[in-house]
Motif scaffolding. Structure first.
Motif, short mmCIF file in Angstrom:
data_model
loop_
_atom_site.label_atom_id
_atom_site.label_comp_id
_atom_site.label_asym_id
_atom_site.label_seq_id
_atom_site.Cartn_x
_atom_site.Cartn_y
_atom_site.Cartn_z
N MET A 206 0.85 -1.20 0.00
CA MET A 206 0.00 0.00 0.00
C MET A 206 0.88 1.25 0.00
SD MET A 206 -3.04 1.14 2.64
CE MET A 206 -2.00 1.24 4.09
N LYS A 207 0.46 2.25 -0.77
CA LYS A 207 1.16 3.53 -0.84
C LYS A 207 0.14 4.65 -0.80
CE LYS A 207 2.97 5.24 -4.65
NZ LYS A 207 3.84 5.48 -5.83
N THR B 124 -0.29 8.65 -1.75
CA THR B 124 0.26 9.83 -2.40
C THR B 124 -0.62 11.02 -2.05
OG1 THR B 124 1.08 8.50 -4.24
CG2 THR B 124 0.93 10.89 -4.58
N VAL C 276 -5.34 4.64 -9.68
CA VAL C 276 -5.76 4.43 -8.30
C VAL C 276 -7.28 4.45 -8.20
CG1 VAL C 276 -5.70 5.46 -5.98
CG2 VAL C 276 -3.63 5.41 -7.39
N ASP D 27 -5.05 -0.84 -0.08
CA ASP D 27 -4.72 -0.54 -1.47
C ASP D 27 -4.12 0.87 -1.51
OD1 ASP D 27 -4.50 -0.68 -4.20
OD2 ASP D 27 -6.61 -1.20 -4.55
N ASP D 28 -3.65 1.27 -2.69
CA ASP D 28 -3.07 2.60 -2.84
C ASP D 28 -4.15 3.68 -2.76
OD1 ASP D 28 -0.69 1.32 -3.17
OD2 ASP D 28 -0.54 1.66 -5.33
N TRP D 29 -3.73 4.83 -2.24
CA TRP D 29 -4.63 5.98 -2.10
C TRP D 29 -3.98 7.22 -2.68
CZ3 TRP D 29 -9.32 6.88 0.84
CH2 TRP D 29 -9.89 5.71 1.38
#
Length: 398
Positions: free
Chosen positions: A1-2, A4, A26, A68-70
């Motif tokens: 997970m990342k 930004t 995303v 998950d990525d945000w």
């Protein structure tokens, strides 16, 4: 997970090609309601949006549940008193990328061509006036102020006027970077009469070199009616405060504050201190406030009522206490002070008689307090006063 975090201004953003690719890759997004209005048409069709509102625990849970990525949209620079700091603290093990824009104070400085690096930044967004009051008392020449819907430019200007800080110019800006941007240069008096749109911020710049008076002669204070001598004499007051080494203390209690002279000089000479004034007389509340306003000493908390009955559990514990009055119950008041005073904290007492001196010293010996100072002083024709400073032991017996 990342995660930004992309900083934007108050207009529809023109994202770089890299930012556009990131946004399209995303699913989960978050930001304020204004941010959603600005970027809604630029998000993927199947995206999921989370409004950032207090409490932020809802955002934290949404991020954790998604796994998950945000992409999170923020105003200006997310690390400038922004959500970037909060998320880094809440998710220390998650990779967080920051893509900043100009923050609001930078945008405002550009409008007036101000050297913003020379301005001390103070945030009143969801915060107390402590840092702002300290800067005023210290006579800071230049300040950049971040506001919120409670601490508005109008309410801040009123506070400055209440305590005599009219010697500043205000450089104001609202909705910076957007279509409804407005910037103005104002006097504090004019700012107090106006209404402003949110979001906004402003700079303050001094118009003279005046700083608040320190070491105030007793005749300058408003006294209790019919009791003009019930004010600690200035030389005694200043010597007592000096012996208490308040530069190393954080919380100061003035028990039996009367007209507030000790509280006011403690505040002006040591603006980092949290000062609480206790006084039993109802009429003293107005007197203390008026004296504090007269001598430009904001931030003194005044508690009216019998000291032994005033609720103190929610107060920060003091590491310095001045005992100015005890209503004939010295030992009981000292016992109560002892319960709250931090270890190695100091109690100061100005004895006007041999009997009161003996009672104070006897109490200190009984509680294993060390008398660190015992100095006798005389002012003009008045009787000698003994300044006593006692230190609480590291591990008190009770």
């Amino acid at each position: 997970m990342k995660i930004t975090i992309i900083g934007i201004s108050d207009r529809v953003p023109e994202f770089t090609a890299k930012e556009q690719r990131l946004i399209q890759s995303v699913k989960f997004f978050a930001g304020g309601s204004r941010h959603k209005q600005l970027v809604a048409d630029l998000l993927p069709a199947e995206s999921s949006w989370h409004d950032i509102i207090v409490p932020l625990s809802n955002l934290y849970k949404a991020i954790e549940d998604a796994c998950d990525d945000w992409v999170i949209f923020a105003s200006g620079d997310p690390l400038f008193y922004g959500i970037g700091i909060t998320l880094k603290r809440e998710f220390p093990d998650v990779k967080i990328d920051i893509l900043p824009d100009f923050n609001s104070l930078q945008l405002l400085a550009h409008q007036f061509q101000l050297p913003y690096g020379e301005f001390q930044t103070i945030s009143l967004t969801g915060r107390s006036f402590d840092a702002f009051d300290k800067a005023l008392i210290q006579g800071k020449e230049r300040m950049g102020i971040l506001t919120d819907r409670k601490n508005t430019p109008t309410t801040i200007a009123h506070r400055m006027l209440d305590f005599g800080y009219t010697n500043y110019s205000m450089y104001f800006g609202e909705c910076l970077g957007g279509e409804n941007q407005r910037v103005l240069k104002l006097s504090i008096e004019d700012a107090a009469k106006m209404t402003f749109q949110h979001p906004n911020c402003f700079y303050l710049e001094k118009t003279d070199d005046v700083i608040p008076l320190k070491g105030i002669v007793e005749s300058a204070f408003e006294p209790l009616e019919g009791r003009p001598k019930m004010i600690t004499k200035m030389p005694i007051r200043m010597a007592t405060l000096a012996f208490m080494e308040l530069n190393t203390k954080k919380v100061f209690w003035d028990v039996g504050a009367c007209t507030g002279s000790v509280s006011i000089d403690a505040r002006l000479n040591h603006p980092h201190l949290k000062v609480v004034a206790f006084e039993i007389r109802k009429e003293s509340e107005g007197i203390i406030h008026r004296n504090a306003q007269k001598f430009k000493a904001p931030g003194i908390e005044v508690l009216i009522g019998d000291y032994l009955q005033v609720q103190k559990r929610e107060l920060k514990k003091p590491d310095a206490v001045f005992l100015g009055g005890y209503g004939g119950r010295m030992e009981a008041v000292l016992d109560d002070i002892h319960l709250y005073l931090k270890e190695k904290g100091l109690i100061a007492f100005n004895s006007v008689s041999e009997s009161s001196k003996k009672r104070f010293v006897a109490w200190c010996h009984q509680r294993a307090y060390q008398i660190t100072q015992s100095v006798q002083m005389s002012v003009d024709q008045f009787n000698p006063i003994t300044i006593l400073i006692a230190q609480k032991p590291d591990k008190p017996d009770f």
